[in-house]
Motif scaffolding. Sequence first.
Motif, PDB file in Angstrom:
ATOM      1  N   MET A   1      14.255   4.410   6.169  1.00 56.40           N
ATOM      2  CA  MET A   1      13.284   5.050   5.290  1.00 56.40           C
ATOM      3  C   MET A   1      12.439   4.015   4.547  1.00 56.40           C
ATOM      4  SD  MET A   1      11.820   7.682   4.075  1.00 56.40           S
ATOM      5  CE  MET A   1      12.670   9.230   3.930  1.00 56.40           C
ATOM      6  N   PHE A   2      13.054   2.939   4.128  1.00 53.16           N
ATOM      7  CA  PHE A   2      12.329   1.966   3.317  1.00 53.16           C
ATOM      8  C   PHE A   2      11.430   1.064   4.142  1.00 53.16           C
ATOM      9  CE2 PHE A   2      15.851   3.438   0.721  1.00 53.16           C
ATOM     10  CZ  PHE A   2      15.102   3.983  -0.308  1.00 53.16           C
TER      11      PHE A   2
ATOM     12  N   GLY B   1       9.411   4.138  -2.704  1.00 53.17           N
ATOM     13  CA  GLY B   1       9.897   4.840  -3.879  1.00 53.17           C
ATOM     14  C   GLY B   1       9.874   6.343  -3.687  1.00 53.17           C
ATOM     15  N   THR B   2      10.490   7.041  -4.619  1.00 50.10           N
ATOM     16  CA  THR B   2      10.631   8.490  -4.539  1.00 50.10           C
ATOM     17  C   THR B   2       9.285   9.204  -4.446  1.00 50.10           C
ATOM     18  OG1 THR B   2      12.641   8.318  -5.843  1.00 50.10           O
ATOM     19  CG2 THR B   2      11.671  10.505  -5.634  1.00 50.10           C
ATOM     20  N   GLY B   3       8.322   8.787  -5.245  1.00 51.10           N
ATOM     21  CA  GLY B   3       7.006   9.418  -5.198  1.00 51.10           C
ATOM     22  C   GLY B   3       6.367   9.308  -3.833  1.00 51.10           C
TER      23      GLY B   3
ATOM     24  N   LEU C   1       6.490  13.316   2.875  1.00 47.04           N
ATOM     25  CA  LEU C   1       7.126  14.544   3.356  1.00 47.04           C
ATOM     26  C   LEU C   1       6.198  15.740   3.209  1.00 47.04           C
ATOM     27  CD1 LEU C   1      10.810  14.107   2.138  1.00 47.04           C
ATOM     28  CD2 LEU C   1       9.854  13.742   4.432  1.00 47.04           C
ATOM     29  N   ASP C   2       5.404  15.771   2.156  1.00 45.98           N
ATOM     30  CA  ASP C   2       4.449  16.852   1.981  1.00 45.98           C
ATOM     31  C   ASP C   2       3.447  16.891   3.142  1.00 45.98           C
ATOM     32  OD1 ASP C   2       3.247  19.022   0.458  1.00 45.98           O
ATOM     33  OD2 ASP C   2       1.626  17.616  -0.006  1.00 45.98           O
ATOM     34  N   VAL C   3       2.938  15.730   3.518  1.00 40.90           N
ATOM     35  CA  VAL C   3       1.987  15.656   4.634  1.00 40.90           C
ATOM     36  C   VAL C   3       2.674  16.042   5.948  1.00 40.90           C
ATOM     37  CG1 VAL C   3       0.580  14.070   6.015  1.00 40.90           C
ATOM     38  CG2 VAL C   3       0.476  13.991   3.515  1.00 40.90           C
ATOM     39  N   LEU C   4       3.871  15.531   6.172  1.00 41.57           N
ATOM     40  CA  LEU C   4       4.584  15.864   7.407  1.00 41.57           C
ATOM     41  C   LEU C   4       4.879  17.355   7.496  1.00 41.57           C
ATOM     42  CD1 LEU C   4       7.016  12.821   7.652  1.00 41.57           C
ATOM     43  CD2 LEU C   4       4.916  13.208   8.960  1.00 41.57           C
ATOM     44  N   HIS C   5       5.277  17.983   6.396  1.00 36.84           N
ATOM     45  CA  HIS C   5       5.500  19.431   6.379  1.00 36.84           C
ATOM     46  C   HIS C   5       4.219  20.162   6.743  1.00 36.84           C
ATOM     47  CE1 HIS C   5       9.157  19.202   3.508  1.00 36.84           C
ATOM     48  NE2 HIS C   5       9.572  19.377   4.739  1.00 36.84           N
ATOM     49  N   ARG C   6       3.143  19.785   6.097  1.00 35.43           N
ATOM     50  CA  ARG C   6       1.855  20.451   6.322  1.00 35.43           C
ATOM     51  C   ARG C   6       1.413  20.307   7.781  1.00 35.43           C
ATOM     52  NH1 ARG C   6      -0.677  18.482   2.208  1.00 35.43           N
ATOM     53  NH2 ARG C   6      -1.528  16.654   3.253  1.00 35.43           N
ATOM     54  N   GLU C   7       1.629  19.132   8.360  1.00 32.86           N
ATOM     55  CA  GLU C   7       1.225  18.871   9.740  1.00 32.86           C
ATOM     56  C   GLU C   7       2.262  19.342  10.763  1.00 32.86           C
ATOM     57  OE1 GLU C   7      -1.814  17.730  10.475  1.00 32.86           O
ATOM     58  OE2 GLU C   7      -2.257  17.661   8.330  1.00 32.86           O
ATOM     59  N   GLN C   8       3.405  19.834  10.274  1.00 31.98           N
ATOM     60  CA  GLN C   8       4.502  20.309  11.124  1.00 31.98           C
ATOM     61  C   GLN C   8       5.025  19.207  12.051  1.00 31.98           C
ATOM     62  OE1 GLN C   8       3.333  23.951  13.076  1.00 31.98           O
ATOM     63  NE2 GLN C   8       2.510  24.783  11.179  1.00 31.98           N
ATOM     64  N   VAL C   9       5.188  18.019  11.458  1.00 25.35           N
ATOM     65  CA  VAL C   9       5.699  16.858  12.171  1.00 25.35           C
ATOM     66  C   VAL C   9       7.065  16.516  11.588  1.00 25.35           C
ATOM     67  CG1 VAL C   9       5.314  14.399  12.632  1.00 25.35           C
ATOM     68  CG2 VAL C   9       3.384  15.996  12.682  1.00 25.35           C
TER      69      VAL C   9
ATOM     70  N   LEU D   1       0.819  -1.202   0.000  1.00 22.27           N
ATOM     71  CA  LEU D   1       0.000   0.000   0.000  1.00 22.27           C
ATOM     72  C   LEU D   1       0.858   1.259   0.000  1.00 22.27           C
ATOM     73  CD1 LEU D   1      -2.606  -0.953   2.743  1.00 22.27           C
ATOM     74  CD2 LEU D   1      -2.961  -0.962   0.275  1.00 22.27           C
ATOM     75  N   HIS D   2       0.318   2.310  -0.578  1.00 20.81           N
ATOM     76  CA  HIS D   2       0.945   3.630  -0.455  1.00 20.81           C
ATOM     77  C   HIS D   2       0.962   3.962   1.041  1.00 20.81           C
ATOM     78  CE1 HIS D   2       1.439   7.952  -0.597  1.00 20.81           C
ATOM     79  NE2 HIS D   2       1.753   7.848  -1.879  1.00 20.81           N
ATOM     80  N   PRO D   3       2.027   4.562   1.543  1.00 24.04           N
ATOM     81  CA  PRO D   3       2.109   4.831   2.978  1.00 24.04           C
ATOM     82  C   PRO D   3       0.898   5.595   3.528  1.00 24.04           C
ATOM     83  CG  PRO D   3       4.144   5.449   1.898  1.00 24.04           C
ATOM     84  CD  PRO D   3       3.203   5.029   0.828  1.00 24.04           C
TER      85      PRO D   3
END
Length: 92
Positions: free
Chosen positions: A43-44, A49-51, A57-65, A17-19
């Motif tokens: 990380m793995f 994968g890169t995507g 990382l986009d979600v973590l940035h947005r959530e400030q985690v 599954l996608h994370p």
Amino acid sequence: MEDPVTFEENPGTSSRLHPLQRPKFRALLDYARPGDTVHISEMFRLVRGTGHILDVLDVLHREQVALRIHDGAFSAMDLTARPRAPGSCCPP
């Protein structure tokens, strides 16, 4: 770490599954608050994968985690650090 909370998944299903679609990772994101740090061994264990890395990382940035990776190639990098604004790194 003060009073860590652990979220573990069955390794047989998590890699398919996608994370962001994994139930335990979604539960972790729902639980995490701004300023919290997610700790993973490699990380793995989280992404394949890169995507997927960029999505997480986009979600973590947005959530400030923050994300702390303890072993492997990414362990020396702060992948959730925000880039500095141009001209803000050094005094004139």
